[in-house]
Design a protein around this motif. Structure first.
Motif, PDB file in Angstrom:
ATOM      1  N   TRP A  41       0.838  -1.191   0.000  1.00  0.00           N
ATOM      2  CA  TRP A  41       0.000   0.000   0.000  1.00  0.00           C
ATOM      3  C   TRP A  41       0.881   1.253   0.000  1.00  0.00           C
ATOM      4  O   TRP A  41       1.771   1.399   0.828  1.00  0.00           O
ATOM      5  CB  TRP A  41      -0.898   0.021   1.240  1.00  0.00           C
ATOM      6  N   TRP A  42       0.601   2.145  -0.952  1.00  0.00           N
ATOM      7  CA  TRP A  42       1.284   3.436  -1.033  1.00  0.00           C
ATOM      8  C   TRP A  42       0.237   4.515  -1.297  1.00  0.00           C
ATOM      9  O   TRP A  42      -0.768   4.260  -1.973  1.00  0.00           O
ATOM     10  CB  TRP A  42       2.311   3.461  -2.169  1.00  0.00           C
ATOM     11  N   GLU A  86       5.138   9.947  -3.236  1.00  0.00           N
ATOM     12  CA  GLU A  86       4.562   8.615  -3.067  1.00  0.00           C
ATOM     13  C   GLU A  86       5.086   8.089  -1.733  1.00  0.00           C
ATOM     14  O   GLU A  86       6.304   7.975  -1.540  1.00  0.00           O
ATOM     15  CB  GLU A  86       4.962   7.697  -4.221  1.00  0.00           C
ATOM     16  N   ILE A  87       4.177   7.801  -0.805  1.00  0.00           N
ATOM     17  CA  ILE A  87       4.546   7.484   0.574  1.00  0.00           C
ATOM     18  C   ILE A  87       4.063   6.081   0.910  1.00  0.00           C
ATOM     19  O   ILE A  87       2.875   5.772   0.756  1.00  0.00           O
ATOM     20  CB  ILE A  87       3.940   8.514   1.545  1.00  0.00           C
ATOM     21  N   LYS A  88       4.982   5.236   1.365  1.00  0.00           N
ATOM     22  CA  LYS A  88       4.600   3.875   1.740  1.00  0.00           C
ATOM     23  C   LYS A  88       3.879   3.885   3.076  1.00  0.00           C
ATOM     24  O   LYS A  88       4.322   4.526   4.036  1.00  0.00           O
ATOM     25  CB  LYS A  88       5.847   2.992   1.829  1.00  0.00           C
ATOM     26  N   THR A 103       8.897   8.551  -2.259  1.00  0.00           N
ATOM     27  CA  THR A 103       9.419   9.046  -3.531  1.00  0.00           C
ATOM     28  C   THR A 103       8.983  10.491  -3.696  1.00  0.00           C
ATOM     29  O   THR A 103       7.830  10.829  -3.403  1.00  0.00           O
ATOM     30  CB  THR A 103       8.879   8.210  -4.701  1.00  0.00           C
ATOM     31  N   TYR A 104       9.894  11.334  -4.157  1.00  0.00           N
ATOM     32  CA  TYR A 104       9.576  12.720  -4.503  1.00  0.00           C
ATOM     33  C   TYR A 104       9.853  12.905  -5.986  1.00  0.00           C
ATOM     34  O   TYR A 104      10.929  12.538  -6.481  1.00  0.00           O
ATOM     35  CB  TYR A 104      10.431  13.690  -3.679  1.00  0.00           C
ATOM     36  N   LYS A 123       0.680  15.844   7.838  1.00  0.00           N
ATOM     37  CA  LYS A 123       1.630  15.412   8.860  1.00  0.00           C
ATOM     38  C   LYS A 123       2.681  14.494   8.256  1.00  0.00           C
ATOM     39  O   LYS A 123       3.879  14.638   8.542  1.00  0.00           O
ATOM     40  CB  LYS A 123       0.894  14.703   9.988  1.00  0.00           C
ATOM     41  N   ARG A 124       2.250  13.565   7.398  1.00  0.00           N
ATOM     42  CA  ARG A 124       3.211  12.645   6.765  1.00  0.00           C
ATOM     43  C   ARG A 124       4.105  13.384   5.779  1.00  0.00           C
ATOM     44  O   ARG A 124       5.292  13.078   5.646  1.00  0.00           O
ATOM     45  CB  ARG A 124       2.464  11.512   6.073  1.00  0.00           C
ATOM     46  N   LEU A 125       3.533  14.368   5.078  1.00  0.00           N
ATOM     47  CA  LEU A 125       4.321  15.136   4.114  1.00  0.00           C
ATOM     48  C   LEU A 125       5.361  16.012   4.793  1.00  0.00           C
ATOM     49  O   LEU A 125       6.379  16.368   4.184  1.00  0.00           O
ATOM     50  CB  LEU A 125       3.401  16.025   3.268  1.00  0.00           C
ATOM     51  N   SER A 126       5.136  16.366   6.037  1.00  0.00           N
ATOM     52  CA  SER A 126       6.031  17.317   6.717  1.00  0.00           C
ATOM     53  C   SER A 126       7.454  16.788   6.851  1.00  0.00           C
ATOM     54  O   SER A 126       8.390  17.569   7.098  1.00  0.00           O
ATOM     55  CB  SER A 126       5.466  17.668   8.096  1.00  0.00           C
ATOM     56  N   ALA A 127       7.652  15.476   6.682  1.00  0.00           N
ATOM     57  CA  ALA A 127       9.008  14.923   6.712  1.00  0.00           C
ATOM     58  C   ALA A 127       9.785  15.285   5.449  1.00  0.00           C
ATOM     59  O   ALA A 127      11.016  15.155   5.415  1.00  0.00           O
ATOM     60  CB  ALA A 127       8.939  13.403   6.866  1.00  0.00           C
TER      61      ALA A 127
END
Length: 532
Positions: free
Chosen positions: A187-188, A228-230, A216-217, A248-252
């Motif tokens: 799942w991504w 794309e975030i696993k 992935t950026y 919140k997940r994107l903030s990394a």
């Protein structure tokens, strides 16, 4: 009941189906294209095309309209633990082997309208939107296809049907075709956003190979950016329906206040290949035939390869040039090619998505050493396999001959009449024979239909039709590398084979004649299959 008859019915009118409609329309083949949607999906899905896609667009006169809507891919960095660089893909430098940049970024809602508008040029292409495919029944002469539009059912007759209807293909399911799994199922979440103000971001596509958060950026055209975030253990697809969780997940990876979210979609990334690509007169293409994780950005590119391979064969059969048995080579050629490509994409996904910290450290050490020593492949196109099965020349032991199955270069050339033109624009969709100089070669009187061109040295004087000079040096270097005196090229621009001298040429041509049977030679009835 509508009892109209078409040469080909296309079920699914996304980019793969629309490009195929252009190719068949160009060749005068009557086409009905059907799609259940009323319009193009207004969000991005695919974001990368390659030089084979651009070459296909060139063949239908759309490349020059598409190119300004793209940007060249800036390259890719793979970042491991402690921000160590463990792998790179560098953008190639000019002159490009196929003229077009090998990898380009694009925005799909800007891309598809060009394809659909292009198909409108051909009076032999009919499009039905808001139309649901229901069933098909085939016999030895054709296929009856049933649709429903606004509650009214209709039936049309087709000589062939192509299912381009995506990963959940109704055509594939009705045919009972199973899919082979290559054991990748994760799942991504894919997040597309517009960058609305300056903020620190990598200038290149970046694979974050971090056990605490693989991602992935992607740098897209204009200010389009993709992540794309696993999904990590404990996360669910439903979590990403919440914008706060997404941010919140994107903030990394980015300041969430610097972007405007455009699309958030959570997928199960698969590695699947259909067991059969042809059932009687029905074929599968694109995502209906294969699905791969996006780590090589080859999903759409692979669908385009499918229809480039199928279109010249289907067109030749329908126009009475080739025997129907030629169509068997579509699956023979495309299926092993795609299995290799899917396996490579899966391997890259496993590199990026490793969650075990110790295994990730071992990965970083191995890949880092490979990169530092210069042994690593740094051009992504080198990971794209050549053709290894099907209509290809072989040596006396049955092995693939030199250069066979590779893509033939496309240089900019000069002819006696044209100071500058791309090679494919001279050739069109014919078998091409290229010689170095003007050797004495004899062509048989058959109906394959060749175009013969003679490559001369840069200082030569062009005095007659068929002679040309390579303005970029890419083709000259290719012929010299392989010591080819003559090269025979398929209509899809793959090399059938080369001859090291004019003496070897007749044997090469006999192989081609044996593998591409004329229509009168070998008519093989197609087996009956009832879909429902």
């Amino acid at each position: 009941m509508d009892t109209k008859t078409y040469d080909v019915v296309l079920i699914g009118y996304g980019p793969v189906g629309a490009l195929l409609a252009n190719m068949l329309g160009r060749d005068g083949i009557s086409v009905l294209a059907v799609d259940r949607m009323g319009d193009i999906y207004d969000k991005p899905r695919a974001i990368n095309i390659d030089h084979e896609v651009m070459r296909a667009l060139q063949s239908v006169g759309l490349a020059d309209e598409i190119e300004p809507k793209t940007m060249s891919h800036p390259g890719t960095d793979f970042i491991g633990i402690n921000d160590r660089l463990i792998k790179v893909f560098e953008p190639p430098v000019k002159p490009y082997p196929l003229h077009w940049p090998p990898n380009l970024m694009f925005i799909q809602p800007e891309f598809e309208p060009v394809l659909r508008k292009g198909a409108e040029r051909f009076s032999c292409v009919t499009v039905m939107l808001n139309t649901t495919f229901l069933e098909l029944t085939q016999d030895g002469d054709g296929v009856d296809v049933t649709f429903e539009q606004k509650g009214i059912k209709s039936v049309v007759r087709a000589k062939y049907v192509i299912g381009c209807d995506g990963a959940t293909s109704c055509v594939r399911k009705l045919l009972g075709v199973k899919q082979d799994s290559l054991d990748f199922d994760e799942w991504w979440t894919v997040i597309d956003a517009w960058q609305k103000k300056p903020t620190p971001l990598p200038r290149r596509t970046t694979q974050y190979c971090r056990p605490d958060g693989p991602a992935t950026y992607v740098v897209g055209p204009k200010t389009l950016r993709r992540w794309e975030i696993k999904l990590m253990p404990g996360e669910t697809p439903e979590d990403f329906a919440d914008d706060d969780h997404v941010r919140k997940r994107l903030s990394a990876y980015v300041d969430p206040d610097a972007i405007d979210l455009w699309r958030v979609a959570t997928y199960r990334f698969h590695a699947l290949v259909a067991h059969q690509w042809q059932v009687g007169r029905v074929f599968l293409a694109g995502d209906a035939a294969h699905q791969m994780p996006p780590f090589m950005a080859q999903g759409l590119c692979s669908g385009v390869r499918d229809v480039v391979n199928l279109s010249w064969k289907l067109s030749g059969v329908l126009r009475g040039k080739f025997a129907q048995s030629l169509l068997k080579s579509y699956e023979e050629e495309r299926k092993p090619h795609i299995r290799q490509l899917v396996a490579t994409a899966k391997q890259l996904g496993e590199i990026i998505g490793e969650l075990d910290a110790e295994k990730a450290r071992e990965r970083d050490a191995a890949l880092g050493a490979e990169l530092d020593s210069g042994r690593a492949v740094t051009l992504r196109q080198r990971l794209i396999p050549d053709l290894e099965q099907g209509i290809l020349a072989r040596d006396v032991d049955g092995h693939l001959a030199l250069a066979t199955g590779t893509l033939f270069p496309q240089p900019e050339v000069r002819t006696a009449k044209l100071p500058s033109v791309l090679l494919d624009d001279i050739v069109g969709e014919k078998f091409l024979i290229v010689t170095r100089g003007s050797p004495n070669i004899h062509l048989p009187d058959d109906d394959i239909g060749y175009i013969v061109l003679h490559l001369l040295s840069p200082e030569a004087t062009l005095s007659r039709d068929g002679e040309f000079i390579d303005l970029t040096g890419t083709l000259s270097a290719w012929m010299e590398k392989h010591r080819a005196q003559v090269a025979v090229i398929r209509p899809d621009k793959y090399v059938f084979g080369i001859a090291l001298s004019s003496i070897d040429f007749p044997t090469l041509l006999r192989q081609l004649r044996d593998q591409v049977p004329a229509a009168a030679q070998n008519h093989v009835p197609i087996s009956t299959r009832i879909a429902r």
